[in-house]
Design a protein around this motif. Structure first.
Motif, PDB file in Angstrom:
ATOM      1  N   THR A 145       0.923  -1.031   0.069  1.00  0.00           N
ATOM      2  CA  THR A 145      -0.023   0.060   0.017  1.00  0.00           C
ATOM      3  C   THR A 145       0.800   0.994  -0.046  1.00  0.00           C
ATOM      4  OG1 THR A 145      -0.104   0.150   2.255  1.00  0.00           O
ATOM      5  CG2 THR A 145      -1.806  -1.428   1.493  1.00  0.00           C
ATOM      6  N   SER A 147       1.191   3.669   2.219  1.00  0.00           N
ATOM      7  CA  SER A 147       1.662   3.860   3.494  1.00  0.00           C
ATOM      8  C   SER A 147       2.551   2.964   3.852  1.00  0.00           C
ATOM      9  CB  SER A 147       0.409   3.870   4.286  1.00  0.00           C
ATOM     10  OG  SER A 147      -0.045   2.629   4.710  1.00  0.00           O
ATOM     11  N   GLN A 148       2.656   1.731   3.352  1.00  0.00           N
ATOM     12  CA  GLN A 148       3.520   0.733   3.633  1.00  0.00           C
ATOM     13  C   GLN A 148       4.662   0.978   2.795  1.00  0.00           C
ATOM     14  OE1 GLN A 148       1.631  -3.012   2.450  1.00  0.00           O
ATOM     15  NE2 GLN A 148       0.538  -3.331   4.614  1.00  0.00           N
ATOM     16  N   LEU A 151       6.446   3.874   4.828  1.00  0.00           N
ATOM     17  CA  LEU A 151       7.276   3.516   5.901  1.00  0.00           C
ATOM     18  C   LEU A 151       8.663   2.642   5.640  1.00  0.00           C
ATOM     19  CD1 LEU A 151       5.898   1.557   9.081  1.00  0.00           C
ATOM     20  CD2 LEU A 151       7.710   0.487   7.774  1.00  0.00           C
ATOM     21  N   TRP A 182       3.839  10.926  11.137  1.00  0.00           N
ATOM     22  CA  TRP A 182       2.746  10.025  11.642  1.00  0.00           C
ATOM     23  C   TRP A 182       3.154  10.004  13.305  1.00  0.00           C
ATOM     24  CZ3 TRP A 182       4.077   5.302   8.225  1.00  0.00           C
ATOM     25  CH2 TRP A 182       3.414   5.488   7.004  1.00  0.00           C
ATOM     26  N   THR A 186       0.353   4.988  15.057  1.00  0.00           N
ATOM     27  CA  THR A 186       0.076   4.933  13.811  1.00  0.00           C
ATOM     28  C   THR A 186       1.340   4.010  13.180  1.00  0.00           C
ATOM     29  OG1 THR A 186      -1.186   6.613  13.521  1.00  0.00           O
ATOM     30  CG2 THR A 186      -0.425   5.829  11.391  1.00  0.00           C
ATOM     31  N   PHE A 187       2.548   4.511  13.442  1.00  0.00           N
ATOM     32  CA  PHE A 187       3.753   4.050  12.738  1.00  0.00           C
ATOM     33  C   PHE A 187       4.107   2.596  13.018  1.00  0.00           C
ATOM     34  CE2 PHE A 187       8.363   2.790  12.864  1.00  0.00           C
ATOM     35  CZ  PHE A 187       8.743   3.375  11.436  1.00  0.00           C
ATOM     36  N   ARG A 189       1.779   0.329  14.273  1.00  0.00           N
ATOM     37  CA  ARG A 189       0.778  -0.381  13.695  1.00  0.00           C
ATOM     38  C   ARG A 189       1.094  -0.560  12.301  1.00  0.00           C
ATOM     39  NH1 ARG A 189      -2.978   2.930  13.774  1.00  0.00           N
ATOM     40  NH2 ARG A 189      -3.469   3.530  11.627  1.00  0.00           N
ATOM     41  N   LYS A 190       1.453   0.281  11.564  1.00  0.00           N
ATOM     42  CA  LYS A 190       1.812   0.132  10.093  1.00  0.00           C
ATOM     43  C   LYS A 190       3.270  -0.829   9.999  1.00  0.00           C
ATOM     44  CE  LYS A 190      -0.098   4.462   8.212  1.00  0.00           C
ATOM     45  NZ  LYS A 190      -1.442   3.655   7.607  1.00  0.00           N
ATOM     46  N   ASN A 193       1.863  -4.401  10.283  1.00  0.00           N
ATOM     47  CA  ASN A 193       1.247  -4.893   9.241  1.00  0.00           C
ATOM     48  C   ASN A 193       2.214  -5.167   7.925  1.00  0.00           C
ATOM     49  OD1 ASN A 193      -1.292  -4.371  10.358  1.00  0.00           O
ATOM     50  ND2 ASN A 193      -1.475  -2.290   9.676  1.00  0.00           N
ATOM     51  N   VAL A 194       3.145  -4.360   7.600  1.00  0.00           N
ATOM     52  CA  VAL A 194       3.947  -4.896   6.710  1.00  0.00           C
ATOM     53  C   VAL A 194       4.858  -5.941   7.000  1.00  0.00           C
ATOM     54  CG1 VAL A 194       6.027  -3.182   7.338  1.00  0.00           C
ATOM     55  CG2 VAL A 194       5.535  -3.715   4.739  1.00  0.00           C
ATOM     56  N   LYS A 197       2.859  -9.130   6.763  1.00  0.00           N
ATOM     57  CA  LYS A 197       2.454  -9.475   5.318  1.00  0.00           C
ATOM     58  C   LYS A 197       3.759 -10.048   4.465  1.00  0.00           C
ATOM     59  CE  LYS A 197       0.591  -6.430   2.239  1.00  0.00           C
ATOM     60  NZ  LYS A 197       0.504  -5.678   1.529  1.00  0.00           N
TER      61      LYS A 197
END
Length: 253
Positions: A145, A147-148, A151, A182, A186-187, A189-190, A193-194, A197
């Motif tokens: 994404t 945002s990913q 980051l 951010w 938020t940082f 959490r992202k 997520n990455v 993944k």
């Protein structure tokens, strides 16, 4: 002319010498000799106390060159010149050098280092072929994404923009979060997520055991992303755009 350090005796067989490139300097390794890389080695990387005195070792065996991790804490990311094949070289692991150009990247503390191994032999006859050695991964397509990607670029900026490859610095989570505007929540959490993944795609080193994210996941994420060309210097412009959008948001009534 680049600086050259000759190591070992004359060639002892069909195996040809290796050439190592680090920070614009060149080192030569002759067949029959071993070559060490670390804090106090044939190739002295840095006086970084987090770096092993001898971390990696290049040597000839079974008619080919090998790279071995002889440290007990640090790992290295190894890839071919296209980034299509990558391996995570954990402590005690070794891999044959099967490509004519092989990139090696590793982190010690907040610093990330990289050097290149040049070999005359290409056992697969193409840098796009995938190795089936243990620990080696053929890169699967990864869709990020916006945002990913942002980051990862924030964490990789120093490595991507260095004038001469060799050493970069990975920012802290707080520094990277501030770079893109951010909050730490938020940082993180992202980042979770990455890492999750890529972990599901089989990328090693992003989790420190079942359910526990590795403390060095930022370094491993940067190594993987840069080695596999998941991000490039062309993506750095995203950081300035994000910073500008964050600034405008703060100025809005």
């Amino acid at each position: 002319m680049p600086a050259t350090v000759e190591t070992g005796a004359a060639a002892t067989g069909a195996v040809k010498p290796l050439r190592i490139e680090f920070c614009g300097e060149w080192y030569s390794v002759e067949p029959g000799a071993a070559f060490s890389i670390g804090r106090e080695s044939d190739l002295t990387i840095d006086d970084n106390p987090y770096l092993h005195r001898t971390f990696l070792r290049l040597y000839e065996d079974f008619g080919m060159w090998w790279i071995a991790n002889v440290g007990n804490l640090l790992s290295a990311t190894v890839s071919d010149t296209t980034g299509s094949v990558q391996a995570w070289l954990a402590p005690g692991a070794k891999l044959p050098i099967v490509f004519q150009t092989m990139h090696v990247m590793f982190s010690a503390g907040s610093s990330t280092y990289d050097f290149t191994i040049h070999a005359e032999d290409d056992f697969y006859n193409t840098s796009l072929s995938a190795s089936h050695e243990s620990g080696t991964t053929t890169i699967l397509p990864v869709t990020l994404t916006t945002s990913q990607r942002l980051l990862i670029v924030a964490l990789s900026e120093s490595i991507l923009t260095q004038a001469v490859p060799g050493r970069g610095v990975i920012p802290s989570s707080a520094e990277a979060a501030a770079r893109v505007g951010w909050s730490m929540t938020t940082f993180n959490r992202k980042l979770d997520n990455v890492c999750s993944k890529l972990d599901k795609l089989g990328v090693a080193g992003l989790r420190g055991g079942t359910g526990h994210l590795a403390t060095n996941r930022r370094a491993r994420l940067v190594e993987y992303a840069v080695a596999t060309r998941l991000v490039s210097v062309d993506d750095v412009v995203l950081l300035d755009r994000a910073a500008e959008e964050s600034r405008k948001g703060e100025e809005s009534p």
